[in-house]
Design a protein around this motif. Structure first.
Motif, short mmCIF file in Angstrom:
data_model
loop_
_atom_site.label_atom_id
_atom_site.label_comp_id
_atom_site.label_asym_id
_atom_site.label_seq_id
_atom_site.Cartn_x
_atom_site.Cartn_y
_atom_site.Cartn_z
N THR A 89 0.84 -1.19 0.00
CA THR A 89 0.00 0.00 0.00
C THR A 89 0.88 1.25 0.00
O THR A 89 1.86 1.33 0.76
CB THR A 89 -0.93 0.02 1.23
N GLY A 92 -2.42 5.16 0.73
CA GLY A 92 -3.81 4.72 0.78
C GLY A 92 -4.27 3.96 -0.43
O GLY A 92 -5.42 3.52 -0.49
N VAL A 93 -3.41 3.80 -1.43
CA VAL A 93 -3.74 3.03 -2.63
C VAL A 93 -3.18 1.62 -2.47
O VAL A 93 -1.99 1.44 -2.18
CB VAL A 93 -3.17 3.69 -3.90
N ARG A 94 -4.03 0.63 -2.66
CA ARG A 94 -3.65 -0.77 -2.50
C ARG A 94 -3.19 -1.34 -3.85
O ARG A 94 -3.95 -1.33 -4.82
CB ARG A 94 -4.82 -1.58 -1.95
N GLU A 107 -6.03 -0.08 -6.42
CA GLU A 107 -7.39 0.20 -5.97
C GLU A 107 -7.36 1.21 -4.82
O GLU A 107 -6.42 1.22 -4.02
CB GLU A 107 -8.07 -1.08 -5.49
N ASN A 108 -8.40 2.02 -4.76
CA ASN A 108 -8.56 2.93 -3.63
C ASN A 108 -9.94 2.72 -3.02
O ASN A 108 -10.64 1.76 -3.36
CB ASN A 108 -8.35 4.38 -4.06
N GLU A 109 -10.34 3.61 -2.12
CA GLU A 109 -11.61 3.43 -1.43
C GLU A 109 -12.81 3.52 -2.37
O GLU A 109 -13.91 3.05 -2.04
CB GLU A 109 -11.75 4.46 -0.30
N LEU A 113 -8.66 1.73 -9.58
CA LEU A 113 -8.04 2.97 -10.05
C LEU A 113 -7.21 2.75 -11.30
O LEU A 113 -7.25 3.57 -12.24
CB LEU A 113 -7.17 3.54 -8.93
N TYR A 195 -4.91 8.76 -12.23
CA TYR A 195 -3.52 8.32 -12.15
C TYR A 195 -2.76 8.95 -13.30
O TYR A 195 -3.33 9.38 -14.31
CB TYR A 195 -3.41 6.79 -12.19
N THR A 236 -0.12 8.59 -8.35
CA THR A 236 -1.46 8.59 -7.80
C THR A 236 -1.76 9.97 -7.21
O THR A 236 -0.86 10.77 -6.98
CB THR A 236 -1.62 7.52 -6.71
#
Length: 443
Positions: A89, A92-94, A107-109, A113, A195, A236
């Protein structure tokens, strides 16, 4: 095995990882707000780069190692590897990396993404043709911004573009391509966020944002380059944040002088005319008569003419008898002369024999100066990756322009239309096909 490339860990470090499959090494560097991904082929030299300049002044004349971390801010995320999948991570971006074909997903919340195309996203074993390639998922609501000097709508979705440059005088503002300059960077914005992708390369290529469709794959964007290795940065953040981060990575623009914001004239007609001096002085008189405070005049190459030909650093004294006096006259009116210079020397240019003797031109396999069509004849192009040519050019600028009071130079470098794969450059001691580093010469 073609189309199925299983990567295994090779190097483990807190700030980067490398993975190998046969002759291909994939490297991921972790930085604040971005990843750097490199596809490196055994036996293929990774050419130095000129894009990355984190402090704005640190890029050496001979280029920068494209895997250097100098001036960057490494990150050390917690990385887990299990069942052929890498996870970490950043901001906050996985991120997930599938080691089969090295597919990257972010992916984000809000959801997905970014994702590399399924099937095959990289040109590992030339399954996708020559050179390097990168395919990513295309989102149905995507908006694409960037690439530099490009025609048409600001949103580039649905189009494809050549990664190249030329002298495009007379272009159509809606659809002409390529134009004078470009940058291999774009931002993709969609419902889940945005992005940025920046490809650290100087080779020719092409971007596709939906004009191409292949029924065997889900909708995709793509980037293709002639260079065999591939290095790119994945940013990001919001669009504004990505622009700021990209600018910090590559160095911000140089300050623009105050006079350049005022009205500046430019026409080939004046310097092509036999009474060029009178016409140029008349420009200032017309501005005064109209209540305009001019900033300067862009001096087209006609001032260098010998007959019908352009010979850089030669002043045609019949047209402009006193270059220093003309420059002083403009400065007395608060305006600058901006002189056009071209890096091409016609074979009958007075300086051509000297340059050829020293080997300062781009050259062919026989070590002879490469020839190109240019302004009514054939010319050779100065090789700025040769320190001798580099110093020669600086001396000429000082002697033939600065000494006359010319303080601003118009570097007209789109004459470097090097298409032939056999044309070589000195490369600061490491010979390289000139076609692969064409934008380096103007730099």
């Amino acid at each position: 095995m073609k189309y199925r490339h299983l990567f295994t860990p090779e190097t483990v470090s807190p700030s980067y990882r490398t993975y190998r499959s046969g002759r291909i090494l994939m490297r991921i560097d972790f930085f604040r707000h971005m990843l750097r991904v490199a596809l490196l082929r055994d036996g293929e030299r990774l050419l130095p780069g000129y894009h990355i300049c984190p402090d704005g002044v640190s890029c050496p004349v001979s280029g920068r190692d494209r895997l250097s971390v100098e001036g960057l801010e490494p990150a050390c995320p917690e990385v887990t590897e299990e069942g052929g999948t890498v996870r970490f991570t950043l901001d906050g971006v996985r991120f997930t990396v599938e080691l089969l074909n090295f597919r990257i997903t972010a992916e984000n919340e809000r959801g997905l993404l970014y994702r590399d195309r399924g099937g095959l996203a990289y040109n590992f074993a030339h399954e996708l043709g020559d050179g390097s390639a990168h395919f990513t998922d295309r989102f149905p609501d995507q908006r694409i911004f960037g690439l530099g000097d490009k025609c048409g709508h600001v949103n580039k979705t649905g189009r494809s573009f050549v990664l190249g440059a030329g002298d495009a005088m007379g272009f159509r503002a809606e659809c002409s391509d390529p134009l004078y300059k470009y940058f291999p960077f774009y931002i993709c914005a969609h419902a889940a966020g945005s992005y940025g992708l920046f490809y650290d390369t100087h080779s020719l290529g092409r971007f596709n944002f939906g004009e191409e469709h292949d029924n065997y794959f889900e909708p995709f964007n793509s980037a293709r380059f002639e260079e065999e290795n591939l290095v790119f940065y994945l940013f990001t953040g919001s669009v504004r944040e990505i622009i700021r981060r990209f600018s910090r990575l590559t160095g911000t623009a140089a300050p623009v002088p105050e006079w350049a914001f005022r009205y500046c004239g430019s026409t080939m007609d004046y310097t092509d005319a036999p009474d060029a001096d009178r016409r140029l002085r008349g420009f200032l008189e017309q501005c005064d008569g109209c209540g305009i405070r001019p900033g300067g005049f862009y001096l087209s190459s006609g001032y260098t003419s010998i007959g019908e030909k352009r010979c850089v650093f030669h002043w045609n004294r019949e047209k402009i008898p006193d270059p220093a006096g003309l420059s002083a006259h403009f400065r007395a009116h608060g305006a600058e002369l901006v002189a056009n210079v071209k890096p091409a020397f016609l074979t009958d240019h007075p300086l051509y024999p000297r340059i050829a003797e020293h080997g300062w031109f781009l050259y062919d396999r026989d070590r002879k100066p490469a020839l190109f069509p240019f302004w009514g004849g054939f010319a050779s192009l100065l090789d700025f990756t040769n320190p001798g040519a580099y110093e020669f050019w600086k001396c000429c600028v000082k002697e033939h322009l600065v000494s006359y009071g010319i303080r601003s130079i118009w570097n007209d470098n789109n004459e470097y239309t090097v298409q032939d794969r056999e044309i070589l450059a000195f490369g600061f001691g490491q010979e390289v096909p000139a076609r692969l580093i064409r934008p380096v010469f103007p730099y």
